[in-house]
Design an enzyme around this catalytic site. Structure first.
Site, PDB file in Angstrom:
ATOM      1  N   ARG A  37       0.981  -1.322   0.043  1.00 35.16           N
ATOM      2  CA  ARG A  37      -0.508   0.139  -0.086  1.00 35.16           C
ATOM      3  C   ARG A  37       0.735   1.180  -0.225  1.00 35.16           C
ATOM      4  O   ARG A  37       2.065   1.657   0.416  1.00 35.16           O
ATOM      5  CB  ARG A  37      -0.995   0.251   1.143  1.00 35.16           C
ATOM      6  CG  ARG A  37      -1.633   1.409   1.529  1.00 35.16           C
ATOM      7  CD  ARG A  37      -2.389   0.925   3.119  1.00 35.16           C
ATOM      8  NE  ARG A  37      -1.319   1.589   4.118  1.00 35.16           N
ATOM      9  CZ  ARG A  37      -1.163   2.427   4.213  1.00 35.16           C
ATOM     10  NH1 ARG A  37      -0.816   3.190   3.423  1.00 35.16           N
ATOM     11  NH2 ARG A  37       0.692   2.311   5.562  1.00 35.16           N
ATOM     12  N   CYS A  38       0.533   2.117  -1.064  1.00 35.37           N
ATOM     13  CA  CYS A  38       0.845   3.529  -0.844  1.00 35.37           C
ATOM     14  C   CYS A  38      -0.243   4.668  -0.193  1.00 35.37           C
ATOM     15  O   CYS A  38      -1.380   3.916  -0.556  1.00 35.37           O
ATOM     16  CB  CYS A  38       1.896   4.082  -1.700  1.00 35.37           C
ATOM     17  SG  CYS A  38       0.778   3.836  -3.779  1.00 35.37           S
ATOM     18  N   SER A  39       0.423   5.399   0.137  1.00 34.77           N
ATOM     19  CA  SER A  39      -0.809   6.447   1.085  1.00 34.77           C
ATOM     20  C   SER A  39      -0.726   7.909   0.112  1.00 34.77           C
ATOM     21  O   SER A  39      -2.234   8.106  -0.086  1.00 34.77           O
ATOM     22  CB  SER A  39       0.320   7.667   1.842  1.00 34.77           C
ATOM     23  OG  SER A  39       0.690   6.507   3.314  1.00 34.77           O
ATOM     24  N   THR A  40      -0.102   8.001  -1.118  1.00 29.34           N
ATOM     25  CA  THR A  40      -0.672   8.873  -1.821  1.00 29.34           C
ATOM     26  C   THR A  40      -0.123   8.467  -3.361  1.00 29.34           C
ATOM     27  O   THR A  40       0.007   8.005  -4.336  1.00 29.34           O
ATOM     28  CB  THR A  40       0.029  10.977  -1.998  1.00 29.34           C
ATOM     29  OG1 THR A  40       1.721  10.328  -2.151  1.00 29.34           O
ATOM     30  CG2 THR A  40       0.003  10.867  -0.229  1.00 29.34           C
ATOM     31  N   GLN A  55       2.624   8.015  -4.943  1.00 25.75           N
ATOM     32  CA  GLN A  55       4.026   7.234  -4.708  1.00 25.75           C
ATOM     33  C   GLN A  55       4.187   6.045  -5.225  1.00 25.75           C
ATOM     34  O   GLN A  55       2.450   5.393  -5.750  1.00 25.75           O
ATOM     35  CB  GLN A  55       3.664   7.324  -3.321  1.00 25.75           C
ATOM     36  CG  GLN A  55       4.390   7.968  -1.901  1.00 25.75           C
ATOM     37  CD  GLN A  55       3.458   7.568  -0.761  1.00 25.75           C
ATOM     38  OE1 GLN A  55       2.842   7.448  -0.672  1.00 25.75           O
ATOM     39  NE2 GLN A  55       4.821   8.244   0.033  1.00 25.75           N
TER      40      GLN A  55
END
Length: 199
Positions: free
Chosen positions: A10-13, A16
């Protein structure tokens, strides 16, 4: 029955990239079509479709693999909830190369400590970000986005529009900005009296 390794990244933005996490999961023995991902979703958001798919894919005896604990959850309660769910189903959790066995008391304690540190780190980052913004704002360095057009160019755009000779599309092309930018300039720039000779 052989063990299946299910990966989650998972990446937050949206800016990314998941490439590094995906490569890490492949190196940890997860095959490409067993990797589930969430892109642009924060760890505090429990409604993550990729995570839900990964949790649905694991069976008793399988291992859920994540590169780091903070990719799985950002809060201790959330991490514990996921760990408890995996434990009930007889699924192991691998954080990088370290495997957490839900039935091992030492492993469970270690996982709880890691979860506490992950939440603490996330809280520290949020606090530092707020403090940094407050300092920058106090020094006058945080003033929002810089206008795309100077005051003089905004006034000129308004003047040209008021002549009636230029459309919004014409002005967008002439000033090298988007149509929404032209509309915003027109909204905040008062209409001036157009000289007779300019009409």
């Amino acid at each position: 029955m052989s063990e299946t390794r299910i990966g989650y990244a998972r990446c937050s933005t949206d800016k990314q990239d998941l490439a590094a996490q995906t490569a890490s999961l492949l190196n940890l023995g997860v095959v490409a079509d067993r990797i589930y991902t969430d892109h642009g979703l924060t760890g505090t958001n429990r409604e993550r479709p990729g995570l839900a798919q990964a949790l649905a894919a694991v069976r008793a005896g399988d291992t859920l693999v994540v590169p780091k604990l903070d990719r799985l959850a950002r809060s201790v309660p959330d991490a514990r909830s996921i760990a408890d769910e995996l434990a009930k189903r007889g699924v192991r959790l691998a954080l990088g190369a370290s495997v957490y066995d839900p039935h091992d008391p030492m492993g469970k304690m270690f996982f709880n400590i890691l979860a506490t540190f992950a939440e603490f780190e996330a809280d520290l980052i949020r606090m530092r970000t707020k403090e940094g913004m407050a300092v920058a704002r106090a020094k006058g360095k945080l003033k929002g986005k810089k206008p795309k057009l100077s005051d003089r160019r905004q006034t000129e755009l308004r003047r040209m529009y008021d002549t009636g000779d230029y459309s919004v599309s014409d002005l967008a092309e002439l000033f090298d900005v988007s149509r929404p930018t032209v509309y915003r300039v027109l909204q905040r720039t008062p209409s001036a009296e157009v000289p007779i000779e300019a009409r």
